[in-house]
Design an enzyme around this catalytic site. Sequence first.
Site, PDB file in Angstrom:
ATOM      1  N   HIS A  17      22.223  15.790  10.557  1.00  0.00           N
ATOM      2  CA  HIS A  17      23.089  16.983  10.463  1.00  0.00           C
ATOM      3  C   HIS A  17      24.406  16.589   9.803  1.00  0.00           C
ATOM      4  CE1 HIS A  17      24.829  20.737  12.755  1.00  0.00           C
ATOM      5  NE2 HIS A  17      25.351  20.621  11.549  1.00  0.00           N
ATOM      6  N   HIS A  19      26.826  18.007   6.453  1.00  0.00           N
ATOM      7  CA  HIS A  19      27.049  18.887   5.295  1.00  0.00           C
ATOM      8  C   HIS A  19      27.758  18.058   4.246  1.00  0.00           C
ATOM      9  CE1 HIS A  19      26.137  22.519   7.735  1.00  0.00           C
ATOM     10  NE2 HIS A  19      26.604  21.747   8.707  1.00  0.00           N
ATOM     11  N   HIS A 197      21.264  26.349  12.302  1.00  0.00           N
ATOM     12  CA  HIS A 197      22.379  26.239  13.229  1.00  0.00           C
ATOM     13  C   HIS A 197      22.209  27.369  14.256  1.00  0.00           C
ATOM     14  CE1 HIS A 197      24.103  23.670  10.206  1.00  0.00           C
ATOM     15  NE2 HIS A 197      25.264  23.557  10.817  1.00  0.00           N
ATOM     16  N   GLU A 200      25.817  27.075  18.528  1.00  0.00           N
ATOM     17  CA  GLU A 200      27.097  26.356  18.380  1.00  0.00           C
ATOM     18  C   GLU A 200      28.172  27.271  18.984  1.00  0.00           C
ATOM     19  OE1 GLU A 200      28.518  25.816  14.345  1.00  0.00           O
ATOM     20  OE2 GLU A 200      29.804  24.112  14.902  1.00  0.00           O
ATOM     21  N   ASP A 278      28.179  16.114  11.212  1.00  0.00           N
ATOM     22  CA  ASP A 278      28.439  17.491  10.755  1.00  0.00           C
ATOM     23  C   ASP A 278      29.316  17.513   9.501  1.00  0.00           C
ATOM     24  OD1 ASP A 278      28.026  20.206  10.895  1.00  0.00           O
ATOM     25  OD2 ASP A 278      29.282  20.567  12.653  1.00  0.00           O
ATOM     26  N   ASP A 279      30.633  17.430   9.663  1.00  0.00           N
ATOM     27  CA  ASP A 279      31.573  17.469   8.523  1.00  0.00           C
ATOM     28  C   ASP A 279      32.608  16.371   8.740  1.00  0.00           C
ATOM     29  OD1 ASP A 279      30.785  20.184   7.182  1.00  0.00           O
ATOM     30  OD2 ASP A 279      30.916  20.608   9.326  1.00  0.00           O
TER      31      ASP A 279
HETATM   32  N1  HPA Z   1      28.625  25.288  11.652  1.00  0.00           N
HETATM   33  C1  HPA Z   1      28.302  26.271  10.804  1.00  0.00           C
HETATM   34  N2  HPA Z   1      28.412  26.143   9.492  1.00  0.00           N
HETATM   35  C2  HPA Z   1      28.868  24.997   8.988  1.00  0.00           C
HETATM   36  C3  HPA Z   1      29.222  23.953   9.813  1.00  0.00           C
HETATM   37  C4  HPA Z   1      29.076  24.099  11.222  1.00  0.00           C
HETATM   38  O1  HPA Z   1      29.367  23.218  12.054  1.00  0.00           O
HETATM   39  N3  HPA Z   1      29.636  22.957   8.995  1.00  0.00           N
HETATM   40  C5  HPA Z   1      29.526  23.389   7.730  1.00  0.00           C
HETATM   41  N4  HPA Z   1      29.065  24.635   7.720  1.00  0.00           N
HETATM   42 ZN    ZN Z   2      26.659  21.937  10.744  1.00  0.00          ZN
END
Ligand code: HPA
Ligand code: ZN
Length: 339
Positions: A17, A19, A197, A200, A278-279
């Site tokens: 996971h 991006h 996703h 969250e 994630d990011d």
């Molecule tokens: N959630 C939803 N969209 C996203 C995320 C995330 O954590 N990171 C990049 N796009």
């Molecule tokens: Zn994500």
Amino acid sequence: MTDLNAFITGLPKAELHLHIEGSLEPELMFALAERNGIAIPYASVEEVRAAYAFSNLQDFLDIYYAGAAVLQTRADFHDLAAAYFARAAADGVTHAEIMFDPQTHTARGIAFGDVIEGLMSAQAEAHQRYGMTTQLILCFLRHLSEDEAFDTLAQAEPWLDRITAVGLDSSEVGHPPAKFARVFVAARAKGLKLTLHAGEEGPPAYVYEALDVIEADRIDHGNRSLEDAVLVERLRDAQMTLTVCPLSNLKLCVVDDLAEHPIDRMLAAGLKATINSDDPAYFGGYVGENYRAVAAARGLSRDDLATLARNSFTGAFLPPDEIARHLETLDAYLAAHPS
Ligand code: HPA
Ligand code: ZN
């Protein structure tokens, strides 16, 4: 703890996971802005980092989409992914499945081919340099329409043999999985895996939709599943992989404190959880730092860490023989590093 940190860094692991646009470090953002003659609303790298204080997902997304504007050429996408693969390799990642958001770029007039060809050249390099296996996950932006997702899937057609899965990201609440039911059916018919996703910020109902309406192969995040005991049982019985992202959860206020992160409760409930970044450029750490931070905050054992790494490989979208090969590497590492 130092021993455990070194154990974590060397631990062979997959990242499932990530991006790629979220791995854009402020330094590279500035370099690409200059290379492409694009103005950005920050005076310095420090100012960019100071702007990375979020109170929810949308706060982050607004800044994340604005940052992506510096990505213009095939070389930019190559450099972005090459920087991520170097970081991942240093963190013991032997397999990476990276998500990309083509609509963020095609909406700005960037050709789909420039995005993916740039990523592909970095993938080839990562394999050559680090022996890393890598795959691409094309994400649809859920705040846009299903018709726009169909259009993106059509643009991907010439590269479908290089795309492993489709995903669904961006603003979750108000954009449930069922909104994209038909495009996920179409993607499945093209041989693609499906990951979404869910849970969250969205409710457990969205996770149910991902399972029942979409028949997802994997769930990204899934944290809020814990609010529903029946759902937890289903996810456990199906051994559904959850791609959990501890530092993201902290920065987007999905948890108030890492000391309250549910990763060990997930494992104790028999859920197939994994740890991911994630990011990482926006949330303060790559995958190794996510393992280290949550291990310290929740007192994870070496066995927990080994389970998380094992789950990352068994949850990968790889053929069984390649998964077996990665697991052999993991087992050799564990045998060479007894507690
Ligand atoms: N959630 C939803 N969209 C996203 C995320 C995330 O954590 N990171 C990049 N796009
Ligand atoms: Zn994500």
